[in-house]
Structures are given as C-alpha cells and as structure tokens.
Write an enzyme that holds these catalytic residues in place. Sequence first.
Site, short mmCIF file in Angstrom:
data_model
loop_
_atom_site.label_atom_id
_atom_site.label_comp_id
_atom_site.label_asym_id
_atom_site.label_seq_id
_atom_site.Cartn_x
_atom_site.Cartn_y
_atom_site.Cartn_z
N PRO A 126 0.79 -1.22 0.00
CA PRO A 126 0.00 0.00 0.00
C PRO A 126 0.83 1.27 0.00
CG PRO A 126 -0.12 -1.11 2.12
CD PRO A 126 0.53 -2.06 1.18
N ASN A 127 0.31 2.27 -0.73
CA ASN A 127 0.83 3.63 -0.83
C ASN A 127 2.09 3.76 -1.67
OD1 ASN A 127 -1.17 4.92 0.86
ND2 ASN A 127 -0.18 3.92 2.60
N ARG B 34 13.40 4.25 12.23
CA ARG B 34 12.16 5.05 12.21
C ARG B 34 11.32 4.75 13.46
NH1 ARG B 34 9.49 5.05 6.39
NH2 ARG B 34 8.39 6.78 7.42
N TYR C 285 11.95 8.16 0.60
CA TYR C 285 11.58 7.17 -0.40
C TYR C 285 12.20 7.37 -1.77
CZ TYR C 285 8.05 6.28 3.17
OH TYR C 285 7.41 6.01 4.35
N ASN D 137 8.38 -5.33 -1.43
CA ASN D 137 8.31 -4.20 -0.50
C ASN D 137 6.86 -4.16 -0.01
OD1 ASN D 137 8.08 -1.78 0.87
ND2 ASN D 137 9.39 -0.65 -0.55
N ALA E 170 3.32 -0.81 4.57
CA ALA E 170 2.91 -0.92 5.97
C ALA E 170 2.54 -2.34 6.38
CB ALA E 170 1.73 0.02 6.25
N HIS F 1 13.21 -2.31 1.46
CA HIS F 1 12.58 -1.06 1.88
C HIS F 1 13.42 0.12 1.42
CE1 HIS F 1 9.59 -3.05 4.39
NE2 HIS F 1 10.57 -3.87 4.77
N LEU F 2 12.77 1.15 0.94
CA LEU F 2 13.46 2.34 0.47
C LEU F 2 14.11 3.09 1.63
CD1 LEU F 2 10.65 3.27 -1.98
CD2 LEU F 2 13.00 2.90 -2.72
N SER F 3 13.42 3.14 2.76
CA SER F 3 13.94 3.82 3.95
C SER F 3 14.55 2.80 4.91
CB SER F 3 12.83 4.60 4.65
OG SER F 3 11.85 3.71 5.17
N ASP G 61 2.36 -15.68 5.50
CA ASP G 61 1.98 -17.07 5.22
C ASP G 61 1.92 -17.32 3.71
OD1 ASP G 61 1.85 -17.50 7.92
OD2 ASP G 61 -0.34 -17.55 8.02
N ARG H 106 5.60 11.03 -2.48
CA ARG H 106 5.79 10.88 -1.04
C ARG H 106 7.10 11.55 -0.62
NH1 ARG H 106 4.82 4.88 0.98
NH2 ARG H 106 4.18 5.97 2.87
N GLU I 183 13.07 -9.14 1.04
CA GLU I 183 12.29 -7.99 1.48
C GLU I 183 13.14 -6.73 1.32
OE1 GLU I 183 10.48 -6.16 5.64
OE2 GLU I 183 11.08 -8.27 5.55
N ARG J 124 7.50 0.71 13.19
CA ARG J 124 8.02 0.36 11.86
C ARG J 124 9.25 -0.55 11.93
NH1 ARG J 124 5.86 3.63 7.68
NH2 ARG J 124 5.06 5.66 8.40
N HIS K 16 4.62 -4.73 8.89
CA HIS K 16 4.63 -4.72 10.34
C HIS K 16 3.51 -5.52 10.99
CE1 HIS K 16 7.43 -1.64 9.24
NE2 HIS K 16 6.47 -0.94 8.69
#
Length: 324
Positions: A186-187, A283, A199, A250, A253, A276-278, A263, A194, A274, A287, A256
């Site tokens: 999402p997002n 953080r 990001y 990625n 949210a 992540h940009l950040s 699963d 953003r 996995e 997160r 978390h």
Amino acid sequence: MNHIIIIGFKSVGKSSVGQALAGALGLPYLDFDRKLEAFYAENTGGTLSVSDILRTQGEPYFRLLETAVLPRVLSQESRSVIALGGGTPCTPVNQKLLREHTIIYLSDKPDVLFERIMAAGVPAFFPKDKTPRAGFDEIWQARTGVYESLATITVGNSVPIAKTVERIVGERSKRQRSTLLLMHGPNLNRLGKRDQELYGTLTLPELEAKTAEEAKRLGYDLITFQSNHEGGLIDWIQAHAEMAAGIIINPGAYTHYSYALHDALVDTHLPAVEVHLSKIEDREPWRQVSVIAPACIEQIMGKKEAGYAEAAQRLVDYLQRTKV
C-alpha cells in the site's frame, strides 16, 4: 486458485491438448463449453449445444452467458486445466479475470484452421454479411491480438498432441526458472510524490523499469504488481508463484502486521528478498518490526532505489547457489 487455461481459435485443438496436458500434470480437466451448456440448461430448462445457443439466442446473449459462467468456473476449488471457447477471452471483463491465471495460447496457421472449421459447415459466429473466408479473416485479426496479450505461454499445435504437451510442460519449466516477481504494498503507487528524503525521487513505474533492467542483465524476466489491498497481494502471489523462481517484495505498511502476507510467501516455497526504500530500523518503533522478514532469505533497507538492484542480485546469487 491459479488455473492453467487454454485459449485459441476454434478448432485449434484446445480440448484435446487440454485433456492431455491435465493428464501429464495430474490435474482435473474442465471444458468451458460443457460448463456453459450446463448453466444454460439449469437456468432455462433447454438442452442446447454452445453452437445452438449462439445460433438461436444471438451473439450478445451468448457473450453475456460466457461472462456469467466464467467466474463460476474459475472459482473451482481444485486447480484445473480449463479449455475456453474461442471468443471467451475477447470480453474485457473476462480478460481481467483471466490475467490472474496461467494462460496457454494454442495457435496454428489460419489457412489450416479455416479448412478445419469449414469441414463442419459455416459456424454460427461468422458474420452473416460476409463470405466465410472474409468473416474468418476479420475475426482472426480481432482475436489473435487478444490471445497474444493474455498469453503466459504461446505454443503452436501443428505437431502431434503429445509433442505439443511436451512443449507446454517444457516452457512452463523454463519460464519458472527465468522469472522473478516484484511486489509493492500500500501507498507505494505514490512514489515520487511521497517524502523524497525517505523514499527517493523515482515513481513506481520508473522504479519497476530500473529493476526490470537489472533483472534482465542477470538473465531474468520481471513481472511486477502493486496493490493497496492485502487480499489483492495474496491473490497475486497465489496466481503467479508457480511461474517464478523468486520474489522481491516491499510490503509497505503490511511489513509490520500482515501475518497473512507472511503465510502467502511461505506457501510459495520460493526464496524472497524484502526491500525497503527507507531504513525502517531507524524510524518509529512500530516500523522497526517486520513480520515478513522470517519468510524471506534477506532484508535490504535504507538504500532507496539502489536497494532493488541489490535485492535482484542477492536473489539471483541465492538461486545460483541452490541450483540443483
């Protein structure tokens, strides 16, 4: 449920190849035309073949009938090989449903198919205001582009059925060895808008394109997907995992708290990285925990778009190390 669906023009051999393929893979076989006839009989009390339904009720009615039956067939709990009618994939709403499955486009030379079709007489779906050949050519041109756009695998059926099935099985295996999946949660469709300090500046299409270039350099195709919905991500994993060698994800949210996504990754039995940009470990406290990480072979964070190229490299390195 990710079905294996055979599409192609009338008389190309979808039913014969579908039954043989189902036998080779140990899966049930479903003929869409038979399901459509059964649905028609159940709802009208009339027992007609698909040709007679089309001839007596007209093409608009017939296409609506296909659209009503297709979701029912695709909701089968048991994964199956399904042979579709020649025109079924040509309806936009049907195309959307079919893209969630493995599509085998069975092809042959148009002259061969025309002769084969005409041996049984002019079919009901040919235009009435044209000669049979002109009608065939018009429909052929319209449908082949649709078939090609949907196809996961395209195989010619100008050889014995056993050979065609062998080719399909081989192409599935080859594609599985040379395809990676890239998923965004999402997002992340808002990338570029953003917080760019966290990001990066690339939009999602730009990021996907750069990752695809890196995958290609490493010898892999890349299939991409983004959804703001947990179920959409899970459905996509289930639909595409069989055709892939590994996954880059990625989760946004969902990182978390989505044990369901965790699963789904575990159930694929595929290696996943996995990314992540950040740098999530620096953080907010909420997160800093990833419930997705245990389902992955590695976690890369805080490198913005460069992390994706590294994820592809790490995934390919792992695949090379574990190759049998």
